[in-house]
Design a protein around this motif. Structure first.
Motif, short mmCIF file in Angstrom:
data_model
loop_
_atom_site.label_atom_id
_atom_site.label_comp_id
_atom_site.label_asym_id
_atom_site.label_seq_id
_atom_site.Cartn_x
_atom_site.Cartn_y
_atom_site.Cartn_z
N LYS A 106 0.85 -1.20 0.00
CA LYS A 106 0.00 0.00 0.00
C LYS A 106 0.88 1.25 0.00
O LYS A 106 0.55 2.26 -0.65
N ARG A 107 2.00 1.19 0.72
CA ARG A 107 2.94 2.31 0.70
C ARG A 107 3.42 2.58 -0.71
O ARG A 107 3.50 3.73 -1.15
N PRO A 117 -4.87 7.74 -0.70
CA PRO A 117 -5.33 7.37 0.65
C PRO A 117 -6.67 7.99 0.95
O PRO A 117 -7.00 9.09 0.48
N THR A 118 -7.48 7.29 1.75
CA THR A 118 -8.77 7.84 2.17
C THR A 118 -8.52 8.90 3.24
O THR A 118 -7.40 9.07 3.73
N GLU A 121 -7.21 7.24 6.27
CA GLU A 121 -5.83 6.79 6.13
C GLU A 121 -4.83 7.95 6.18
O GLU A 121 -3.69 7.77 6.60
N SER A 122 -5.28 9.12 5.78
CA SER A 122 -4.36 10.26 5.74
C SER A 122 -4.46 11.15 6.98
O SER A 122 -3.78 12.17 7.07
N TRP A 124 -3.53 12.38 10.44
CA TRP A 124 -2.33 12.26 11.28
C TRP A 124 -2.23 13.46 12.20
O TRP A 124 -2.31 14.61 11.77
#
Length: 385
Positions: A106-107, A117-118, A121-122, A124
């Motif tokens: 995935k990376r 990325p969704t 997922e993003s 942070w």
């Protein structure tokens, strides 16, 4: 009979002479040992003699040495058990590498723009999130046009991801030449593969490249062979698996694009006619891509020269660094956070040493002050004595 008598007299004289010589030596030794200067010199020599572990062992009784040999036998057995431990660690690494791989896949997709990325997922939360939010609010009015331009250019993935890591890490940047850079910008992924069960211990690095103008390979590989067993001639030196050899691969360079060689012109003079001609010759050229053409460890027992040994040791260190640090923590080497952590750790060690030295100096100063106070508290006549 007379001859026998003479022989006996001669033998007796020899014995007497030897006895007299021995007596003289003993008297001389007694005289020497009674000399204070000689005794002082011998004592000083004994005081300056350092008792090493090996010299101490030599002084032990034979029965104790026998028991020490038995302990060494046990130590060798411990080393072989330790080797089995590391073999199982290698099996665990292989097992968990399979669990990491979906995340690494995935990376790769995010880096190369194969997937987006969704929002989840993003998401942070950084340590400086509030400061970043404030700075972002201040910039909102200014960046509207820049956003429009960015949408038009449609940046794909994370450009130059792996190349940036090469540039950030000193160990790698030292290998990269200016003419290597455009090639490394096509690097899309680096993978670590472990040897299969039952196979000799090893690991391989796979460098995946996109289409480029330099070579036709899509993957360049480097395999490191490892040894995880005590050396028969020196079993106590075993400290775990070590890299003992490595193999590269053949790079299928496109015509005129091989950066690992350079063409030079050389003039040659004919010995007989004296005419001069110019020839072209290819010679090795510094390049990161020499990484895939390593020095071979001699299999016939011949030792390498010092430069070759140094080059090979550096190669092993780089391979280990890719495996243990770069591939598992790539994003942190891209952002520089992993490099800052390494630097802080080293600086912390140095700081501790400086702090300890400061404490020692402080203790010495305190001792000096206390001595001075003691002196001042004594009567004047005591100071004069």
């Amino acid at each position: 009979m007379a001859d026998n008598s003479k022989a006996e007299d001669t033998a007796s004289d020899s014995v007497d002479a030897a006895k007299n010589a021995s007596d003289k030596k003993e008297k001389l030794a007694d005289q020497v040992m009674q000399n204070p200067q000689v005794l002082a010199a011998l004592q000083e020599r004994l005081d300056n003699t350092t008792l090493t572990p090996s010299s101490y062992i030599e002084t032990l009784p034979k029965a104790v040495k026998r028991r020490i040999d038995a302990l060494k036998q046990l130590q060798v057995k411990c080393a072989h058990i330790e080797a089995k431990f590391y073999e199982e660690v290698h099996d665990l690494e292989r097992k968990y590498a399979a669990l990491y791989q979906p995340l690494f896949d995935k990376r790769r997709e995010f880096i190369n723009g194969e997937a987006e990325p969704t929002d989840a997922e993003s998401e942070w939360h950084s340590e400086n999130e509030e400061e970043e939010k404030l700075a972002g609010d201040l910039k909102n009015a200014v960046v509207i046009e820049e956003k429009a331009e960015a949408e038009e250019t449609n940046v794909k993935g994370i450009p130059d991801f792996w190349f940036t890591i090469f540039r950030n890490v000193d160990m790698l940047s030292e290998l990269v030449q200016e003419y290597d850079e455009p090639i490394l910008k096509h690097l899309q992924d680096i993978k670590v593969k472990f040897s299969e069960p039952g196979q000799p211990m090893s690991f391989s690095l796979e460098f995946h490249f996109g289409p480029n103008d330099y070579f036709s390979n899509t993957v360049l590989t480097k395999t490191y062979k490892m040894k995880s067993e005590p050396d028969k001639t020196d079993p106590f030196s075993f400290e775990g698996p070590e890299i003992v050899d490595c193999e590269g691969c053949t790079i299928d360079w496109k015509k005129g694009k091989n950066v690992t060689v350079k063409t030079i012109k050389k003039k040659q003079k004919h010995k007989g006619r004296g005419t001069v001609r110019t020839i072209t010759k290819q010679v090795p050229n510094d390049s990161f891509f020499n990484f895939f053409n390593p020095i071979k460890v001699s299999g016939d027992g011949e030792s390498l020269d010092e430069d070759s040994e140094f080059t090979l040791a550096a190669d092993f260190e780089i391979g280990h660094f890719f495996r243990e640090r770069i591939v598992p923590r790539a994003v942190l080497y891209f952002t520089g956070e992993a490099i800052e952590d390494d630097d802080n750790f080293e600086e912390g060690e140095e700081g501790e040493e400086e702090e300890l030295e400061g404490e020692e100096e402080g203790e010495e100063e305190e001792d000096a002050e206390s001595d001075a106070k003691k002196d001042s508290s004594q009567p004047a006549e005591c100071k004069q004595q």
